[in-house]
Enzyme design. Sequence first.
Site, PDB file in Angstrom:
ATOM      1  N   PRO A 376       0.828  -1.213   0.000  1.00 21.72           N
ATOM      2  CA  PRO A 376       0.000   0.000   0.000  1.00 21.72           C
ATOM      3  C   PRO A 376       0.863   1.264   0.000  1.00 21.72           C
ATOM      4  CG  PRO A 376      -0.503  -1.417   1.885  1.00 21.72           C
ATOM      5  CD  PRO A 376       0.679  -1.989   1.229  1.00 21.72           C
ATOM      6  N   SER A 742      10.713 -19.373   3.652  1.00 24.06           N
ATOM      7  CA  SER A 742      11.953 -18.602   3.664  1.00 24.06           C
ATOM      8  C   SER A 742      12.530 -18.362   5.049  1.00 24.06           C
ATOM      9  CB  SER A 742      11.743 -17.269   2.947  1.00 24.06           C
ATOM     10  OG  SER A 742      10.898 -16.463   3.707  1.00 24.06           O
ATOM     11  N   LYS A 785      12.517  -7.487   0.746  1.00 22.36           N
ATOM     12  CA  LYS A 785      13.154  -7.896   2.003  1.00 22.36           C
ATOM     13  C   LYS A 785      14.406  -7.067   2.265  1.00 22.36           C
ATOM     14  CE  LYS A 785      11.528 -12.661   1.929  1.00 22.36           C
ATOM     15  NZ  LYS A 785      11.897 -14.052   1.656  1.00 22.36           N
TER      16      LYS A 785
END
Length: 851
Positions: A376, A742, A785
Amino acid sequence: MAAGSAIQIPTRLPLLLTHESVLLPGSTMRTSVDSPRNMQLVRSRLLKGTSLRSTIIGVIPNTSDPTSDCDDLPNLHRIGTAALAVQVVGSNWPKPHYTLLVTGLCRFQILQLLKEKPYPVAEVQQLDRLEQFTNGHKSEEELGELSEQFYKYAVQLVEMLDMSVPAVAKLRRLLDNLPREALPDILTSIIRTTNQEKLQILDAVRLEERFKMTIPLLVRQIEGLKLLQKTRKSKQDDDKRVVAIRPNRRISHGSVTEDEEEEEDHDDVVMLEKKIRTSSMSEQALKVCLKEIKRLKKMPQSMPEYALTRNYLELMVELPWNKSTKDRLEIRAARIVLDNDHYAMEKLKKRVLEYLAVRQLKNNLKGPILCFVGPPGVGKTSVGRSIAKTLGREFHRIALGGVCDQSDIRGHRRTYVGSMPGRIINGLKTVGVNNPVFLLDEVDKLAKSLQGDPAAALLEVLDPEQNHSFTDHYLNVAFDLSQVLFIATANTTATIPPALLDRMEVIQVPGYTQEEKIEIAHRHLIPKQLEQHGLTPQQIQIPQVTTLGIITRYTREAGVRALDRKLGAICRAVAVKVAEGQHKEAKPGRAEVGEGEDCKEHITEDAKPESISDTADLALPPEMPILIDFHALKDILGPPLYDMEVSERLNQPGVAIGLAWTPLGGEIMFVEASRMDGEGQLILTGQLGDVMKESAHLAISWLRSNAKRYQLTNASGSFDLLDNTDIHLHFPAGAVTKDGPSAGVTIVTCLASLFSGRLVCSDVAMTGEITLRGLVLPVGGIKDKVLAAHRAGLKRIIIPQRNEKDLEEIAVHVRQDLTFVLAGCLDEVLNAAFDGGFAVKARLEHLNSKL
Ligand code: ADP
């Protein structure tokens, strides 16, 4: 109706004010209720009350109610008709509107107005003595000739009408059965009279006077009828329609329907028909509309279906069947608009320009639908808006989050009250053209329910092969959507239904780096906020370090929405100061505060005085420009929300930082582990999905099998790590569900730290999937990330070797701030995660034996 019953009306009556029509005792009238006072009356007296008393109201003619309830009440006509409210019909959609059916009982006179609001109430005196009707003969004698004469005319008039019409036959019978006193009022409301004449009859309180006044009206009607019959003799069949009295007039037991309203309404319907005929709707739609209008004409206004049909026809007329804006597409201009409106997002802008260029060359829209996917606040909606701007098209956003009913897209069938068209057709009505840009916001948040699958309905909307004849259930005729340009946005592709995803071309919009955010803030957000708050750059200054402070200490997001909000809060606080200052400055004797460098320097040197909430000098206007430094930031936004969290949490063994990808962007994630006496159980908390649980089991198995190699022991010194030991692994932010492979390397590192008693480096974050053999496999979302780790101030990032190619996407300055460790196996991960590496015992032993 009145005969035989002694009706005494209450001495206090709520008053209904009618504008044009006049209700006479003994007749029935339908009146539409739309002014605030009448609406209040209906709501509080009629819709709640159940007794007869509460439904007797006074109807005052010839008085228009003011459109607003705070306006003064105009002068009221002194004489009115007490009436019984027989029926209230109406709907609250699209706006409250009621129609009231009232039957007149008797005249009354207003003695005194008791209150005006919320609706007028008056003390009244009854004028017609209804109980006298019981001994009709006496009054007949009293009135003698006059009443006899009237009766004869009335009979003559009725007999001129077509007796085969049931209503006429009934009227004929009523003439004999009703008391003579009631006849003048009833006949006046049947024959063609003006409102003025009716008002005169109402004002004629004395019976004798009333008879005298109505006889000429009757005679006039009879003469008129004679004339008509003469001219239309040849067309005998038409007689019943030509006569003044409409055959479908309802005459029941002395009550006659007042139909002026209907006439007015009839005019509206005629207008509507005209609009339909002149509108540019499709042939099929025209056919349906004409059929509907035919039905509408026959329908009484009080039927709920009347409003439904009318709304439908009005929508059909309003829809932009053929109306469109002219595209003005010029790629160079488009590039400039996109660049001006948005900083960075090069990949997205490039793809959008390609898309627009193809459109320009090919001039049709049968390409894929663009779908912007990203966290967002990264500007997906605003790019959509810019596209509309470059094309010169209207823009409309359709929020799909939480939509679980396919009627939201495709409309409700027109079989029940409250049905309405779907959002697509509604949007077209709002924009008024058939080629807008529709932004389908949050397609990933469509839900399914018993009411059907909205995604399936969207498929039809988006499919260029089908959407030229999209049929909304409400419209029930096809509407051509092929000119609409659809753009979709989503936070993740994972939850977009596959069939829908297949129709779209996904363009990833990743989060921003801190540097990009600072640029966006200074180029776009701050100027926009200043404008919104009526401030100028001469009044407020936000240096880049402050912006960085807001980004790192007050927000933790991939986009810039929270940053924008914080900047808004700062502007609000400054606006108050500036307004106060202007107020003071306006007073004489106060020296003008200079703008410019000197003043600014003075403030920078001494940060305290201009601090925003420094109440001590509230009395003084602030120096300009107000400089937002860290003190001011703390005053306005409160203490920092995110501070030094990372190093604090890594001060004991059994904690490691992982990197996670969420639809909201990348995030850092602390994995915590602890051990306790037990039976070798692995406890997992933090709402983990199955894949994550498996990763945890894999990690523990790998560590158990390699315990000797790394000299890992449980509390009692045994290499069997789970012997008499339970392990608890927790992933904080427990309320958020987490899943995905992950976290494998992070769990291994965290457990290795726990069993070795060593601290994991506080500036290292990691991501990667593991195998039972200790290999590290590649994972997704590397860019997000890495940005999250960078945001959190981490320095070293361990990623799978095979993800090396993903690093190219990351901005150079971010890469320069970080050290990347590319790991192919878990040994390499552990070596990088602990200061001084993670020694492999086996190798040492091997070396020892050699010695
Ligand atoms: P999304 O639709 O991705 O959730 P929005 O389009 O609503 O985000 O963006 C939020 C705000 O951030 C808007 O005011 C937008 O103008 C601003 N914004 C986001 N990215 C940029 C950018 N790259 N350049 C300028 N403004 C941006």
